[in-house]
Design a protein around this motif. Structure first.
Motif, short mmCIF file in Angstrom:
data_model
loop_
_atom_site.label_atom_id
_atom_site.label_comp_id
_atom_site.label_asym_id
_atom_site.label_seq_id
_atom_site.Cartn_x
_atom_site.Cartn_y
_atom_site.Cartn_z
N TYR A 1 0.95 -1.27 -0.08
CA TYR A 1 -0.09 -0.07 0.14
C TYR A 1 0.88 1.19 0.13
CZ TYR A 1 0.92 0.74 4.92
OH TYR A 1 1.72 0.87 6.15
N GLN A 2 0.58 2.33 -0.70
CA GLN A 2 1.18 3.50 -0.77
C GLN A 2 0.34 4.61 -0.09
OE1 GLN A 2 4.19 4.36 -2.19
NE2 GLN A 2 4.08 6.06 -0.88
N GLU A 3 0.90 5.36 0.88
CA GLU A 3 0.08 6.31 1.37
C GLU A 3 0.32 7.75 0.36
OE1 GLU A 3 0.38 6.88 6.04
OE2 GLU A 3 2.30 7.27 5.20
N ASP A 4 -0.68 8.43 0.40
CA ASP A 4 -0.84 9.48 -0.79
C ASP A 4 -0.05 10.54 -0.10
OD1 ASP A 4 -2.25 10.98 -2.85
OD2 ASP A 4 -2.68 12.44 -1.32
N ALA A 5 0.92 11.25 -1.30
CA ALA A 5 1.95 12.27 -0.95
C ALA A 5 1.30 13.52 -0.94
CB ALA A 5 3.11 12.19 -2.11
N LEU A 6 0.36 13.54 -1.59
CA LEU A 6 -0.57 15.20 -1.35
C LEU A 6 -0.96 15.60 -0.16
CD1 LEU A 6 -1.92 15.32 -5.09
CD2 LEU A 6 0.06 16.14 -4.27
N THR A 7 -1.61 14.51 0.44
CA THR A 7 -2.22 14.56 1.67
C THR A 7 -1.69 14.24 2.92
OG1 THR A 7 -3.28 12.57 1.53
CG2 THR A 7 -4.70 14.20 0.49
N ASN A 8 -0.52 13.47 2.57
CA ASN A 8 0.36 13.15 3.77
C ASN A 8 1.84 13.61 3.44
OD1 ASN A 8 1.28 12.48 6.30
ND2 ASN A 8 1.55 10.20 5.46
N PRO A 9 2.21 14.64 3.15
CA PRO A 9 3.57 14.84 2.57
C PRO A 9 4.66 14.71 3.62
CG PRO A 9 2.52 17.09 2.97
CD PRO A 9 1.38 15.99 3.00
N GLU A 10 4.49 14.76 4.87
CA GLU A 10 5.33 14.40 6.01
C GLU A 10 5.94 13.16 5.64
OE1 GLU A 10 2.26 17.23 7.33
OE2 GLU A 10 2.32 15.16 6.32
N GLY B 1 -9.69 10.87 8.61
CA GLY B 1 -9.06 11.65 7.99
C GLY B 1 -7.41 11.38 8.34
N LYS B 2 -6.61 12.68 8.30
CA LYS B 2 -5.19 12.53 8.55
C LYS B 2 -5.12 12.80 10.00
CE LYS B 2 -0.87 14.88 7.50
NZ LYS B 2 -0.25 16.05 6.66
N VAL B 3 -4.15 11.71 10.90
CA VAL B 3 -4.31 11.71 12.16
C VAL B 3 -2.74 11.83 12.65
CG1 VAL B 3 -4.92 10.49 14.34
CG2 VAL B 3 -6.58 10.52 12.51
N GLU B 4 -2.37 12.76 13.38
CA GLU B 4 -1.10 12.73 13.86
C GLU B 4 -1.10 11.85 15.29
OE1 GLU B 4 2.67 15.96 14.84
OE2 GLU B 4 0.43 16.75 14.84
N ILE B 5 -0.35 11.13 15.32
CA ILE B 5 -0.09 10.29 16.58
C ILE B 5 1.18 10.63 17.40
CG2 ILE B 5 0.22 8.04 17.66
CD1 ILE B 5 -1.33 6.94 15.42
N ALA C 1 -2.31 8.51 7.50
CA ALA C 1 -2.46 9.21 6.19
C ALA C 1 -4.10 9.15 6.00
CB ALA C 1 -1.86 8.75 4.89
N PRO C 2 -4.79 10.25 5.33
CA PRO C 2 -6.24 10.18 5.21
C PRO C 2 -6.65 9.01 4.40
CG PRO C 2 -5.20 12.17 4.27
CD PRO C 2 -4.33 11.24 4.97
N ASN C 3 -5.79 8.76 3.21
CA ASN C 3 -6.05 8.01 2.08
C ASN C 3 -4.73 7.53 1.46
OD1 ASN C 3 -5.98 10.95 0.97
ND2 ASN C 3 -5.86 9.80 -0.74
N GLY C 4 -4.83 6.32 0.42
CA GLY C 4 -3.72 5.96 -0.05
C GLY C 4 -4.18 4.89 -1.39
N THR C 5 -3.07 4.31 -1.88
CA THR C 5 -3.53 3.27 -2.99
C THR C 5 -2.83 1.99 -2.59
OG1 THR C 5 -1.58 4.26 -4.21
CG2 THR C 5 -3.78 5.07 -4.75
N TRP C 6 -3.17 0.81 -3.40
CA TRP C 6 -2.55 -0.15 -2.87
C TRP C 6 -2.38 -1.06 -4.30
CZ3 TRP C 6 -5.78 -4.06 -4.46
CH2 TRP C 6 -7.13 -4.03 -4.39
N PHE C 7 -1.48 -1.99 -4.37
CA PHE C 7 -1.01 -2.73 -5.66
C PHE C 7 -0.52 -4.21 -5.03
CE2 PHE C 7 2.21 -4.47 -8.45
CZ PHE C 7 1.95 -4.21 -9.58
N LEU C 8 -1.29 -5.24 -5.87
CA LEU C 8 -1.25 -6.66 -5.41
C LEU C 8 -1.16 -7.37 -6.57
CD1 LEU C 8 -4.12 -7.14 -2.92
CD2 LEU C 8 -1.65 -7.12 -2.47
#
Length: 270
Positions: A48-57, A139-143, A154-161
């Motif tokens: 899975y890959q976190e979205d770089a636009l919504t979670n650039p950190e 959504g985006k959560v800081e722990i 991250a609030p969203n992402g993609t995945w590849f299998l």
């Protein structure tokens, strides 16, 4: 979901002080005897890959697998390959329904006391590949672990299998008649900065669908090979491999931007 001070971030600094080793073809021996052909026949492995636009950190990838029937209920897990506030293996479980090449489901996990989860959707695409997306309902959560240490969900992402044994991209080779075993691979493009490697007990996963029980080792390499249990970093310490047992190795290539660029998996016999 990756923390700011992740093992990958540390590796980027290490690699910048050394020369890059390009992804080249490597010769190796074909493992014998052959792996158990009845294991993991309806499993898929990838990232899975976190979205770089919504979670650039810290938009980094992680390992994922699913057991998907032709139709009916599917199930699997996301492996959050980072060290959080506390030690241990953090996992999110995915469940849903497969029909006509489409996956419709949800995922749910707990990271350092915070509940995470949301929708999980995807479809079968060409050449035996599933692709899709996921969201986190909160959504985006800081722990925050302490004043100097935090990471984001991250609030969203993609995945590849890919299907079990789909090894076309990286051409992973297991040299299993050595002690410890060695894994070699290539990407052709030489774009990889780090490689995430997981080794799983195939029979255990077939029976239990439980990475906490079945994950034998998770390590990181900055070259296109790795010795079992001897990566430059690891998230799960290596356990002993049993002679004659079938194992699955999954390798994901990650570039300097923290994006997964390729993935392959093989089964082999110790």
């Amino acid at each position: 979901m990756m923390k700011r001070k992740s093992i990958f971030a540390t590796l980027f600094v290490i690699v910048l002080t050394t020369f890059m080793i390009s992804c080249e073809d490597n010769e190796g021996k074909t493992p014998t005897p052959l792996p158990n052909a009845n294991l993991l026949t309806d499993f898929w492995f990838g990232y899975y890959q976190e979205d770089a636009l919504t979670n650039p950190e810290d938009p980094l990838p992680g390992f994922i697998y699913l057991q998907v029937p032709v139709s009916g209920n599917f199930e699997g897990e996301l492996f959050f390959s980072y060290s959080g506030c506390a030690t241990g293996v953090d996992i999110g479980r995915v469940i849903g329904t497969a029909a006509n090449g489409n996956l419709d489901g949800t995922w749910l996990g707990n990271v350092d006391g915070e509940n995470v989860g949301g929708n999980y959707l995807g479809q079968l695409v060409g050449n035996g590949i599933y692709q899709g997306s996921y969201t986190n309902d909160d959504g985006k959560v800081e722990i925050v672990c302490d004043a100097d240490f935090s990471y984001f969900v991250a609030p969203n992402g993609t995945w590849f299998l890919q299907k079990t044994g789909n090894n076309e991209t990286l051409d992973v080779i297991a040299v299993a008649d050595t002690d410890p075993i060695t894994l070699n691979w290539n990407t052709g493009s030489g774009a990889g900065l780090a490689y995430s490697v997981v080794v799983i007990d195939a029979a255990c996963l077939e029976q239990d669908l439980d990475l906490e029980e079945c994950l034998m080792w998770s390590g990181i390499s900055t070259t296109n090979s790795i010795v079992y249990g001897e990566g430059v970093g690891e998230t799960v310490p290596a356990q002993g491999l049993v002679s004659g047992n079938t194992y699955l190795a999954s390798v994901t290539c990650i570039n300097s931007s923290g994006q997964a660029t390729a993935s392959s998996n093989i089964t082999f016999v110790r």
